[in-house]
Design a protein around this motif. Structure first.
Motif, short mmCIF file in Angstrom:
data_model
loop_
_atom_site.label_atom_id
_atom_site.label_comp_id
_atom_site.label_asym_id
_atom_site.label_seq_id
_atom_site.Cartn_x
_atom_site.Cartn_y
_atom_site.Cartn_z
N PRO A 41 0.83 -1.20 0.00
CA PRO A 41 0.00 0.00 0.00
C PRO A 41 0.87 1.26 0.00
O PRO A 41 1.97 1.26 0.54
N LYS A 42 0.38 2.33 -0.60
CA LYS A 42 1.13 3.59 -0.68
C LYS A 42 1.58 4.08 0.70
O LYS A 42 2.67 4.62 0.84
N ALA A 43 0.75 3.89 1.70
CA ALA A 43 1.08 4.36 3.05
C ALA A 43 2.32 3.66 3.62
O ALA A 43 3.03 4.22 4.46
N SER A 44 2.61 2.47 3.17
CA SER A 44 3.76 1.70 3.68
C SER A 44 4.95 1.73 2.74
O SER A 44 6.01 1.17 3.06
N ALA A 45 4.81 2.37 1.61
CA ALA A 45 5.85 2.31 0.58
C ALA A 45 7.18 2.87 1.07
O ALA A 45 8.23 2.26 0.82
N GLU A 46 7.18 3.99 1.75
CA GLU A 46 8.44 4.59 2.19
C GLU A 46 9.16 3.69 3.19
O GLU A 46 10.37 3.51 3.12
N MET A 47 8.41 3.10 4.12
CA MET A 47 9.02 2.20 5.11
C MET A 47 9.63 0.99 4.42
O MET A 47 10.76 0.58 4.72
N VAL A 48 8.94 0.41 3.46
CA VAL A 48 9.44 -0.76 2.74
C VAL A 48 10.67 -0.37 1.92
O VAL A 48 11.67 -1.10 1.90
N ALA A 49 10.63 0.77 1.27
CA ALA A 49 11.76 1.23 0.46
C ALA A 49 13.01 1.42 1.31
O ALA A 49 14.10 0.98 0.94
N ARG A 78 4.00 -8.61 7.41
CA ARG A 78 3.09 -7.61 6.84
C ARG A 78 3.02 -7.64 5.32
O ARG A 78 1.99 -7.29 4.73
N PHE A 79 4.14 -8.01 4.68
CA PHE A 79 4.21 -7.95 3.22
C PHE A 79 4.82 -9.24 2.68
O PHE A 79 5.95 -9.24 2.16
N PRO A 80 4.10 -10.34 2.76
CA PRO A 80 4.67 -11.62 2.32
C PRO A 80 5.03 -11.65 0.83
O PRO A 80 5.98 -12.32 0.44
N ALA A 81 4.32 -10.91 0.02
CA ALA A 81 4.64 -10.89 -1.41
C ALA A 81 6.01 -10.25 -1.65
O ALA A 81 6.79 -10.73 -2.49
N VAL A 82 6.32 -9.20 -0.91
CA VAL A 82 7.62 -8.54 -1.05
C VAL A 82 8.72 -9.44 -0.50
O VAL A 82 9.80 -9.54 -1.08
N ALA A 83 8.45 -10.10 0.63
CA ALA A 83 9.43 -11.01 1.21
C ALA A 83 9.74 -12.15 0.24
O ALA A 83 10.91 -12.52 0.05
N ALA A 84 8.72 -12.67 -0.41
CA ALA A 84 8.93 -13.75 -1.39
C ALA A 84 9.72 -13.22 -2.60
O ALA A 84 10.61 -13.91 -3.11
N LEU A 85 9.41 -12.01 -3.04
CA LEU A 85 10.13 -11.41 -4.16
C LEU A 85 11.61 -11.25 -3.81
O LEU A 85 12.48 -11.54 -4.62
N LEU A 86 11.89 -10.79 -2.59
CA LEU A 86 13.27 -10.64 -2.14
C LEU A 86 14.00 -11.97 -2.09
O LEU A 86 15.15 -12.08 -2.54
N ALA A 87 13.35 -12.97 -1.54
CA ALA A 87 13.98 -14.29 -1.44
C ALA A 87 14.27 -14.85 -2.82
O ALA A 87 15.34 -15.42 -3.06
#
Length: 190
Positions: A41-49, A78-87
């Motif tokens: 979500p846009k609200a979490s984008a900066e933290m994830v970046a 919180r963001f399993p899709a991003v974690a999977a992408l990273l892995a």
């Protein structure tokens, strides 16, 4: 050729494996970050970046690899899709770590190439309509020669002679991600 930096376009990766056999492939961190942020979500984008950027702030190859795992674990809940992408992209995203630390900032993105393309576009747009293909070729060649000459000046040099001397021979697999090694093996088998 020891390294190619690009986005994760399947066709590019296949071409790299076919034409530049033995070259390591580095996934552009800027393009990867865009792909990752599209999954939050846009609200979490900066933290994830910011969290993902910590991977590139590490000082040793081992720390870089460990940080990818830490970041993936941090984002997993919180963001399993991003974690999977990273892995999935760990080797592709951190191929720069197989090269001298002095090169890292230049290797982990395609920004220099994109800047050059932007300059080419700017210069060709100023001309507008060219009389023929030869005129466009002359203009583009002049811009590329100018960029090359700038990179030859010691203080503007893209990679210094001293840092290039740090490059050793590449390993048998070239530090290649398994996907590129597999594609290369498939091409050799056919």
């Amino acid at each position: 050729m020891q390294l190619v930096v690009s986005d994760a376009h399947t066709g590019l990766k296949q071409a790299i494996a076919a034409v530049l056999a033995g070259a390591c492939w580095q996934r552009c961190r800027v393009h990867f970050l865009r792909n990752a942020l599209a999954r939050v979500p846009k609200a979490s984008a900066e933290m994830v970046a910011v969290t993902i950027r910590t991977i590139f702030a590490q000082l040793t190859p081992a720390e870089v690899a460990a940080q990818v795992d830490k970041v993936a674990a941090t984002l997993q809940l919180r963001f399993p899709a991003v974690a999977a992408l990273l892995a999935e992209a760990k080797e592709d995203l951190t191929a720069f770590r197989h090269f001298p630390v002095a090169h890292w900032r230049k290797l982990w993105s395609t920004n220099p190439l994109e800047r050059l393309n932007k300059e080419l576009k700017r210069r060709t747009n100023v001309v507008g309509i060219s009389p023929d293909d030869a005129a466009v070729t002359r203009l583009v060649t002049a811009v590329l020669i100018e960029a090359h000459d700038e990179w030859q000046i010691a203080d503007r040099r893209y990679l210094s002679e001293g840092s290039m001397a740090l490059l050793g021979p590449i390993s048998d697999d070239g530090g290649q991600p398994k996907e590129v090694r597999r594609a290369t093996a498939e091409l050799v088998a056919t």
